[in-house]
Scaffold this motif. Structure first.
Motif, short mmCIF file in Angstrom:
data_model
loop_
_atom_site.label_atom_id
_atom_site.label_comp_id
_atom_site.label_asym_id
_atom_site.label_seq_id
_atom_site.Cartn_x
_atom_site.Cartn_y
_atom_site.Cartn_z
N MET A 1 0.85 -1.18 0.00
CA MET A 1 0.00 0.00 0.00
C MET A 1 0.89 1.24 0.00
SD MET A 1 -3.02 1.12 2.66
CE MET A 1 -1.93 1.45 4.04
N PHE A 2 0.49 2.23 -0.81
CA PHE A 2 1.21 3.49 -0.87
C PHE A 2 0.37 4.56 -0.18
CE2 PHE A 2 2.55 1.59 -5.12
CZ PHE A 2 3.63 0.93 -4.55
N ALA A 3 0.97 5.33 0.70
CA ALA A 3 0.23 6.36 1.42
C ALA A 3 1.18 7.47 1.82
CB ALA A 3 -0.45 5.78 2.65
N ALA A 4 1.15 8.56 1.08
CA ALA A 4 2.00 9.71 1.41
C ALA A 4 1.34 10.51 2.53
CB ALA A 4 2.19 10.59 0.18
N PRO A 5 2.05 10.78 3.62
CA PRO A 5 1.46 11.51 4.75
C PRO A 5 0.90 12.88 4.36
CG PRO A 5 3.58 10.55 5.35
CD PRO A 5 3.44 10.38 3.87
N ASP A 28 -3.19 17.50 -3.80
CA ASP A 28 -2.30 18.54 -3.29
C ASP A 28 -1.39 19.11 -4.37
OD1 ASP A 28 -0.68 16.37 -3.66
OD2 ASP A 28 0.22 16.38 -1.67
N ARG A 29 -1.83 18.98 -5.65
CA ARG A 29 -1.13 19.54 -6.81
C ARG A 29 0.16 18.78 -7.14
NH1 ARG A 29 -0.70 25.77 -5.15
NH2 ARG A 29 0.18 24.74 -3.31
N THR A 30 0.24 17.53 -6.68
CA THR A 30 1.46 16.75 -6.82
C THR A 30 1.18 15.44 -7.53
OG1 THR A 30 2.30 17.70 -4.76
CG2 THR A 30 3.39 15.71 -5.56
N VAL A 31 2.13 15.00 -8.36
CA VAL A 31 2.12 13.64 -8.92
C VAL A 31 3.24 12.88 -8.23
CG1 VAL A 31 2.45 12.23 -10.98
CG2 VAL A 31 1.25 14.42 -11.15
N ARG A 32 2.91 11.72 -7.68
CA ARG A 32 3.91 10.93 -6.98
C ARG A 32 4.20 9.64 -7.75
NH1 ARG A 32 1.16 13.66 -2.88
NH2 ARG A 32 2.60 14.79 -1.49
N LEU A 33 5.47 9.27 -7.77
CA LEU A 33 5.91 8.03 -8.41
C LEU A 33 6.33 7.06 -7.32
CD1 LEU A 33 8.06 9.45 -11.36
CD2 LEU A 33 5.65 8.75 -11.40
N TRP A 34 5.80 5.83 -7.42
CA TRP A 34 6.03 4.82 -6.39
C TRP A 34 6.69 3.59 -7.00
CZ3 TRP A 34 4.32 6.30 -1.48
CH2 TRP A 34 3.42 7.38 -1.45
N ASN A 35 7.56 2.96 -6.25
CA ASN A 35 8.21 1.72 -6.66
C ASN A 35 7.24 0.57 -6.42
OD1 ASN A 35 9.81 -0.50 -7.13
ND2 ASN A 35 11.44 0.09 -5.72
N THR A 36 6.78 -0.06 -7.50
CA THR A 36 5.77 -1.12 -7.36
C THR A 36 6.36 -2.40 -6.77
OG1 THR A 36 6.18 -1.81 -9.66
CG2 THR A 36 4.38 -0.26 -9.27
N ARG A 37 7.67 -2.49 -6.66
CA ARG A 37 8.29 -3.68 -6.09
C ARG A 37 8.42 -3.59 -4.57
NH1 ARG A 37 13.07 -4.27 -10.71
NH2 ARG A 37 11.64 -4.64 -12.46
N SER A 38 8.01 -2.46 -4.03
CA SER A 38 8.06 -2.30 -2.58
C SER A 38 6.99 -3.16 -1.92
CB SER A 38 7.85 -0.83 -2.19
OG SER A 38 8.84 -0.01 -2.76
N ARG A 39 7.24 -3.54 -0.70
CA ARG A 39 6.31 -4.37 0.05
C ARG A 39 5.83 -3.63 1.29
NH1 ARG A 39 6.37 -6.33 -4.08
NH2 ARG A 39 6.92 -8.45 -4.75
#
Length: 209
Positions: A1-5, A28-39
């Motif tokens: 799960m991805f969750a930016a504070p 919040d006017r932002t695009v975030r890139l996440w590593n899909t291999r993270s657990r």
């Protein structure tokens, strides 16, 4: 799960670089890139992309190209480096301005050469991205009075769909296909005599021959 504070809400997501990254368009006017291999629960994105002046409402990607659209009525293009996926993407200079309302949906063709952007102003813009650093507005599909909520583009870029409330509207983007549909609906083409009566100054060319 991805969750930016710091996130105020996720509006749209898209896989990037063959699924190695996930892009989230956020309020919040932002695009975030996440590593899909993270657990597990991940709270730190690989990158945060800023530039929109209002909530980012749509995101689409194909190959190394990332498109983002926002409530500032604009679309921005980013170039990613497949050899270094965690490197900060390059923001291409030109901002795409084809809407007078919030951008609500983006869709790229499989080859990345055509982008469809749909806005709340009832306009769906088709962009030629053969040269992403010099995007060209190819056409605008307008449906006055409608507020688009979603849109999709066929793989080959010849058909588009837009939604507005209870309505889903089909658009034919291939002129030859459009002509064949018109001919099928109108029946027999103009005879040579009818052509002369209507278009006396032009040589007879059967429109549905």
């Amino acid at each position: 799960m991805f969750a930016a504070p710091s996130s105020a809400g996720v509006n749209s997501v898209a896989f990037v670089l063959d699924g190695r990254l996930l892009a989230t368009a956020e309020s919040d006017r932002t695009v975030r890139l996440w590593n899909t291999r993270s657990r597990g629960t991940v709270r730190s994105p690989v990158r945060e992309l800023t530039g929109h002046t209002a909530s980012v409402s749509a995101v689409a990607a194909d190959g190394t190209l990332l498109a983002t659209g926002g409530q500032d009525d604009t679309v921005r293009l980013w170039r990613l480096d497949p050899a270094h996926p965690h490197r900060r993407p390059t923001l291409l200079r030109r901002t795409l301005r084809g809407h007078s309302g919030h951008v609500v949906a983006l869709h790229l063709t499989a080859d990345g050469h055509t982008l469809l952007s749909a806005g709340q102003d009832g306009t769906a813009a088709l962009w030629n991205l053969t040269r992403p650093d010099r995007p060209v507005l190819r056409d605008s599909l307008r449906s006055p009075g409608e507020t688009f909520t979603s849109a999709a583009l066929s793989t080959d870029g010849t058909q588009a769909w837009t939604t507005a409330g209870p309505t889903a509207r089909h658009w034919t983007l291939d002129p030859r296909h459009a002509a064949s549909c018109i001919c099928a609906a109108t029946g027999a083409p103009l005879t040579e005599q009818q052509w002369r009566n209507v278009l006396p100054d032009f040589d007879h060319v059967p429109p549905c021959g």
